[in-house]
Design an enzyme around this catalytic site. Structure first.
Site, PDB file in Angstrom:
ATOM      1  N   LYS A 105       0.855  -1.186   0.000  1.00 11.99           N
ATOM      2  CA  LYS A 105       0.000   0.000   0.000  1.00 11.99           C
ATOM      3  C   LYS A 105       0.886   1.228   0.000  1.00 11.99           C
ATOM      4  CE  LYS A 105      -4.425   1.160   0.264  1.00 11.99           C
ATOM      5  NZ  LYS A 105      -5.582   0.422  -0.267  1.00 11.99           N
TER       6      LYS A 105
HETATM    7  P1  NAD Z   1     -12.852   8.286  -2.985  1.00  4.68           P
HETATM    8  O1  NAD Z   1     -11.795   9.274  -2.698  1.00  4.68           O
HETATM    9  O2  NAD Z   1     -13.278   8.039  -4.396  1.00  4.68           O
HETATM   10  O3  NAD Z   1     -14.180   8.624  -2.148  1.00  4.68           O
HETATM   11  C1  NAD Z   1     -14.173   8.792  -0.780  1.00  4.68           C
HETATM   12  C2  NAD Z   1     -15.570   9.228  -0.365  1.00  4.68           C
HETATM   13  O4  NAD Z   1     -15.597   9.318   1.056  1.00  4.68           O
HETATM   14  C3  NAD Z   1     -15.980  10.609  -0.906  1.00  4.68           C
HETATM   15  O5  NAD Z   1     -17.352  10.607  -1.219  1.00  4.68           O
HETATM   16  C4  NAD Z   1     -15.724  11.524   0.283  1.00  4.68           C
HETATM   17  O6  NAD Z   1     -16.507  12.697   0.236  1.00  4.68           O
HETATM   18  C5  NAD Z   1     -16.132  10.586   1.399  1.00  4.68           C
HETATM   19  N1  NAD Z   1     -15.627  11.003   2.708  1.00  4.68           N
HETATM   20  C6  NAD Z   1     -14.391  11.446   3.027  1.00  4.68           C
HETATM   21  N2  NAD Z   1     -14.350  11.806   4.324  1.00  4.68           N
HETATM   22  C7  NAD Z   1     -15.596  11.583   4.816  1.00  4.68           C
HETATM   23  C8  NAD Z   1     -16.203  11.766   6.060  1.00  4.68           C
HETATM   24  N3  NAD Z   1     -15.519  12.286   7.080  1.00  4.68           N
HETATM   25  N4  NAD Z   1     -17.502  11.430   6.206  1.00  4.68           N
HETATM   26  C9  NAD Z   1     -18.220  10.929   5.167  1.00  4.68           C
HETATM   27  N5  NAD Z   1     -17.700  10.741   3.951  1.00  4.68           N
HETATM   28  C10 NAD Z   1     -16.417  11.062   3.789  1.00  4.68           C
HETATM   29  O7  NAD Z   1     -12.333   6.938  -2.290  1.00  4.68           O
HETATM   30  P2  NAD Z   1     -12.736   5.452  -2.647  1.00  4.68           P
HETATM   31  O8  NAD Z   1     -11.763   4.946  -3.650  1.00  4.68           O
HETATM   32  O9  NAD Z   1     -14.184   5.367  -2.870  1.00  4.68           O
HETATM   33  O10 NAD Z   1     -12.359   4.709  -1.275  1.00  4.68           O
HETATM   34  C11 NAD Z   1     -13.259   4.672  -0.172  1.00  4.68           C
HETATM   35  C12 NAD Z   1     -12.846   3.547   0.746  1.00  4.68           C
HETATM   36  O11 NAD Z   1     -12.867   2.308   0.006  1.00  4.68           O
HETATM   37  C13 NAD Z   1     -11.431   3.653   1.322  1.00  4.68           C
HETATM   38  O12 NAD Z   1     -11.435   3.089   2.614  1.00  4.68           O
HETATM   39  C14 NAD Z   1     -10.608   2.784   0.384  1.00  4.68           C
HETATM   40  O13 NAD Z   1      -9.444   2.291   1.014  1.00  4.68           O
HETATM   41  C15 NAD Z   1     -11.600   1.677   0.119  1.00  4.68           C
HETATM   42  N6  NAD Z   1     -11.325   0.921  -1.106  1.00  4.68           N
HETATM   43  C16 NAD Z   1     -11.246   1.539  -2.328  1.00  4.68           C
HETATM   44  C17 NAD Z   1     -11.015   0.762  -3.451  1.00  4.68           C
HETATM   45  C18 NAD Z   1     -10.999   1.358  -4.838  1.00  4.68           C
HETATM   46  O14 NAD Z   1     -10.917   0.572  -5.819  1.00  4.68           O
HETATM   47  N7  NAD Z   1     -11.099   2.652  -5.010  1.00  4.68           N
HETATM   48  C19 NAD Z   1     -10.826  -0.625  -3.339  1.00  4.68           C
HETATM   49  C20 NAD Z   1     -10.943  -1.212  -2.083  1.00  4.68           C
HETATM   50  C21 NAD Z   1     -11.188  -0.435  -0.985  1.00  4.68           C
END
Ligand code: NAD
Length: 412
Positions: free
Chosen positions: A102
């Site tokens: 990561k």
């Molecule tokens: P992203 O940056 O696309 O979106 C994050 C979202 O969370 C946004 O809508 C943002 O406004 C919201 N957010 C941020 N702080 C917040 C808060 N305090 N309260 C409420 N909402 C809040 O990120 P993502 O890629 O969607 O990732 C989200 C989660 O999923 C993370 O934990 C990431 O590790 C996990 N994840 C992502 C992927 C991927 O393929 N992108 C894969 C596996 C896991």
């Protein structure tokens, strides 16, 4: 308790069930490499700012290390270590030939211009290009990063090593990305939800269920759209700027259009405002945390009214909360399975890049579905035979696979 300690608690709960032994346990909890780089960057206004970036390579017993790149102001080494080890277990749960890694940069991605993000990304790759590579360690998107960031990573890496699309996944589709990758994590969340409801929903499927989703970025918005498409009723949504709820159901397509116009779900007219705490304790069948880690805690676990939690985010539930939820009878579908759709399709992208091939989207989605169904079957069977929660079962499955590979390679 820090993120790493939390992940270690989950690891140890499973390793005790397996009677793993100290030697292999120590090996599997020790990262192979941790890199920290200083990234001096000229900002648009001429100031020089220095950012700190990390790449933690946890384990490569089953293949090259694989894991996202996060741009967020809370990124630190403890968090990246925890996320790197979760990737080792995640790639093993869905049985793809990768280990875990990561990376992250401590920054306010939302306050940076696109040019600043590009300069930071390229300088970061300058600092780590010799430890990543298609057969060493393959980054991908995570919070605060997306296909454009991955395009810069590919381009900067290729300047040192020649044309190398397979160095990174989650690229734009017209730049060696895979069809279906953008939606993959959310789609995997939807498949995971389908499986858990089939197993424990007492006849209720997605179409008969209500959902509250925290985070409306890549994972949350795709999960919401696909659950909505399957007939599910999304009753609450939040993002970093606020939240909305409507007990009769939100029109997710219309909320997406509102988000595109305004930059947030907040203020959507066909709903009432909703805080994160209100969302977590919403009356709903399924809660999907899809934003930050450590949001379901020992303080708020007692207030959760959902029957199922499907962890779209990484590490959203503290181990104390997990125990409270288990005692309350809430079924938690753990992150290392529930959000593995992203890394699974990243693996498909890597295969397509190495074979210089392009798969149709139906092939990507069908293979993803197969992986999610098969992995859930294995987790469920361990959970039922060993009488442990799904999280412990998923860790038992993953640790067993990594430990077996590591001991065949020889740990010393
Ligand atoms: P992203 O940056 O696309 O979106 C994050 C979202 O969370 C946004 O809508 C943002 O406004 C919201 N957010 C941020 N702080 C917040 C808060 N305090 N309260 C409420 N909402 C809040 O990120 P993502 O890629 O969607 O990732 C989200 C989660 O999923 C993370 O934990 C990431 O590790 C996990 N994840 C992502 C992927 C991927 O393929 N992108 C894969 C596996 C896991």
């Amino acid at each position: 308790m820090g993120a790493l300690e939390n992940t270690l608690r989950y690891f140890r709960t499973a390793s005790e069930v397996m009677d793993l032994g100290d030697r292999i346990e120590r090996f599997l909890t020790t990262p192979r490499r941790e890199v920290s780089v200083q990234i001096p960057v000229e900002m648009d206004d001429g100031r020089l700012e220095t950012f700190v970036g990390f790449r933690v390579q946890h384990n490569n017993a089953r293949g090259p290390m694989k894991g996202g790149l996060r741009y967020h102001h809370e990124v630190d080494l403890d968090e990246v270590r925890s996320l790197a080890s979760l990737m080792t277990w995640k790639t093993a749960v869905v049985d793809i030939p990768f280990g875990g890694g990561k990376g992250g940069i401590n920054c306010r991605a939302d306050l940076l211009s696109e040019r600043e993000q590009e300069r930071i990304t390229r300088r970061f790759v300058d600092g780590i290009h010799d430890v990543i590579g298609p057969h060493k360690d393959v980054p991908a998107p995570d919070m605060g990063t997306g296909p454009q960031t991955m395009a810069w990573v590919m381009d900067q890496y290729s300047k040192y090593h020649g044309f190398s699309p397979a160095v990174v996944t989650g690229k734009p589709v017209d730049l060696h990305g895979s069809l279906g990758r953008d939606a993959a994590t959310g789609r995997g969340v939807m498949y995971a939800t389908e499986e858990v409801l089939k197993a424990y929903g007492k006849g209720k499927g997605i179409a008969d269920s209500t959902f509250a989703i925290q985070g409306f970025g890549n994972v949350g918005s795709w999960a919401a759209r696909l659950l909505h498409e399957k007939g599910g009723t999304v009753v609450a949504l939040t993002d970093v700027k606020g939240g909305i709820r409507n007990a009769k159901g939100l029109d997710v397509t219309d909320v997406m259009a509102w988000l595109r116009r305004t930059g947030s779900v907040a203020g959507y007219p066909e709903a009432e405002p909703c805080t994160n705490e209100e969302l977590l304790s919403s009356k709903c069948d399924v809660l999907v945390p899809a934003a930050l880690s450590d949001v379901i805690t020992k303080e708020n676990a007692k207030d959760i009214r959902a029957k199922f939690i499907v962890e779209g985010a990484n590490g959203p539930t503290s181990w104390e909360a997990d125990e409270i939820l288990h005692r309350k009878g809430v079924v938690v579908v753990p992150d290392i399975y529930a959000n593995a759709g992203g890394v699974t399709v990243s693996y498909f992208e890597w295969v397509q890049n190495l074979q210089v091939d392009t798969w149709p989207e139906e092939v990507v989605n069908t293979r993803l579905h197969g992986k999610m169904v098969q992995s859930f079957g294995k987790i469920r069977s361990i959970a039922e035979s060993r009488k442990v929660p799904l999280r412990t079962a998923a860790f038992v499955l993953a640790i067993g696979r990594v430990a077996s590979a590591a001991s065949k390679l020889g740990v010393s």
